[in-house]
Design a protein around this motif. Structure first.
Motif, short mmCIF file in Angstrom:
data_model
loop_
_atom_site.label_atom_id
_atom_site.label_comp_id
_atom_site.label_asym_id
_atom_site.label_seq_id
_atom_site.Cartn_x
_atom_site.Cartn_y
_atom_site.Cartn_z
N ALA A 123 30.79 20.82 31.86
CA ALA A 123 30.05 21.99 31.40
C ALA A 123 29.54 21.74 29.99
O ALA A 123 30.19 21.08 29.18
N ILE A 124 28.36 22.28 29.72
CA ILE A 124 27.78 22.22 28.38
C ILE A 124 27.86 23.62 27.78
O ILE A 124 27.49 24.60 28.43
N GLY A 125 28.36 23.70 26.57
CA GLY A 125 28.48 24.97 25.88
C GLY A 125 29.44 24.84 24.72
O GLY A 125 29.88 23.75 24.38
N ASP A 126 29.77 25.97 24.14
CA ASP A 126 30.72 26.00 23.03
C ASP A 126 32.11 25.66 23.57
O ASP A 126 32.67 26.43 24.37
N PRO A 127 32.70 24.52 23.17
CA PRO A 127 33.98 24.09 23.76
C PRO A 127 35.10 25.12 23.61
O PRO A 127 35.85 25.35 24.56
N ASP A 128 35.20 25.75 22.45
CA ASP A 128 36.27 26.72 22.24
C ASP A 128 36.09 27.94 23.14
O ASP A 128 37.05 28.44 23.73
N ARG A 129 34.87 28.40 23.27
CA ARG A 129 34.59 29.56 24.12
C ARG A 129 34.82 29.23 25.59
O ARG A 129 35.38 30.05 26.34
N LEU A 130 34.44 28.03 26.03
CA LEU A 130 34.65 27.62 27.41
C LEU A 130 36.14 27.52 27.72
O LEU A 130 36.63 28.01 28.75
N LYS A 131 36.90 26.90 26.81
CA LYS A 131 38.36 26.78 27.01
C LYS A 131 39.02 28.14 27.04
O LYS A 131 39.93 28.37 27.84
N GLN A 132 38.58 29.05 26.18
CA GLN A 132 39.17 30.40 26.16
C GLN A 132 38.86 31.13 27.45
O GLN A 132 39.71 31.84 28.00
N SER A 133 37.65 30.96 27.97
CA SER A 133 37.28 31.60 29.22
C SER A 133 38.14 31.08 30.38
O SER A 133 38.55 31.85 31.25
N LEU A 134 38.42 29.79 30.38
CA LEU A 134 39.31 29.22 31.41
C LEU A 134 40.70 29.82 31.27
O LEU A 134 41.32 30.21 32.26
N ALA A 135 41.21 29.91 30.05
CA ALA A 135 42.55 30.46 29.82
C ALA A 135 42.63 31.93 30.22
O ALA A 135 43.67 32.39 30.70
N ASP A 136 41.55 32.69 30.03
CA ASP A 136 41.53 34.12 30.33
C ASP A 136 41.33 34.43 31.80
O ASP A 136 41.61 35.54 32.25
N SER A 137 40.85 33.47 32.58
CA SER A 137 40.53 33.69 33.99
C SER A 137 41.80 33.90 34.82
O SER A 137 42.70 33.06 34.83
N LYS A 138 41.85 35.02 35.54
CA LYS A 138 43.00 35.30 36.42
C LYS A 138 43.12 34.24 37.52
O LYS A 138 44.22 33.83 37.88
N ALA A 139 41.98 33.78 38.04
CA ALA A 139 42.01 32.75 39.09
C ALA A 139 42.59 31.44 38.55
O ALA A 139 43.39 30.78 39.22
N ILE A 140 42.21 31.07 37.34
CA ILE A 140 42.73 29.85 36.74
C ILE A 140 44.21 30.02 36.42
O ILE A 140 45.01 29.09 36.62
N GLN A 141 44.61 31.20 35.97
CA GLN A 141 46.03 31.45 35.70
C GLN A 141 46.86 31.28 36.97
O GLN A 141 47.95 30.69 36.94
N THR A 142 46.34 31.76 38.08
CA THR A 142 47.03 31.60 39.36
C THR A 142 47.10 30.12 39.74
O THR A 142 48.14 29.63 40.17
N TYR A 143 45.98 29.41 39.58
CA TYR A 143 45.97 27.98 39.89
C TYR A 143 46.99 27.24 39.03
O TYR A 143 47.66 26.32 39.51
N MET A 144 47.12 27.62 37.78
CA MET A 144 48.04 26.93 36.88
C MET A 144 49.49 27.07 37.34
O MET A 144 50.32 26.18 37.10
N VAL A 145 49.82 28.16 38.03
CA VAL A 145 51.15 28.29 38.62
C VAL A 145 51.37 27.15 39.62
O VAL A 145 52.41 26.49 39.62
N TYR A 146 50.37 26.91 40.47
CA TYR A 146 50.48 25.83 41.46
C TYR A 146 50.49 24.46 40.78
O TYR A 146 51.17 23.54 41.24
#
Length: 106
Positions: free
Chosen positions: A48-71
């Motif tokens: 992805a191209i964009g602001d790295p900090d904003r992209l990483k924060q969006s991944l961290a905030d995503s409920k779907a990603i949070q669920t995946y991180m459990v797995y």
């Protein structure tokens, strides 16, 4: 992941070797990925191209990603987020025709 990156302000996204556009459909079937008529098996690489900090924060905030991180933690699934510095994405090479939309008569 793609939705979280768009939400985080990504200016462009590439999944494996294909550039995404607003009408791209990323479909998961079992553990395979179907994108624009091509089938991919893991591991998947998403750029992805964009602001790295904003992209990483969006991944961290995503409920779907949070669920995946459990797995990831329970089953040892793969996950890596890295800042690759300056990257260039290829242009979109697929069709942009809408096959099922029809204009409304007024």
């Amino acid at each position: 992941m793609v939705n979280a990156l768009w939400q985080g302000g990504a200016k462009g996204i590439k999944v494996m070797d294909q550039r995404l556009i607003s009408t791209s459909a990323v479909r998961c079937v079992g553990n395979t990925l179907i994108l624009q008529g091509r089938v991919y098996s893991p591991p998947y690489k998403i750029t992805a191209i964009g602001d790295p900090d904003r992209l990483k924060q969006s991944l961290a905030d995503s409920k779907a990603i949070q669920t995946y991180m459990v797995y990831v933690n329970v089953y040892g699934l793969g996950w890596k987020v890295a800042d690759d510095g300056t990257v260039t994405l290829p242009g979109y090479s697929g069709t942009v025709d809408l096959h099922y939309a029809k204009p409304v008569d007024r």
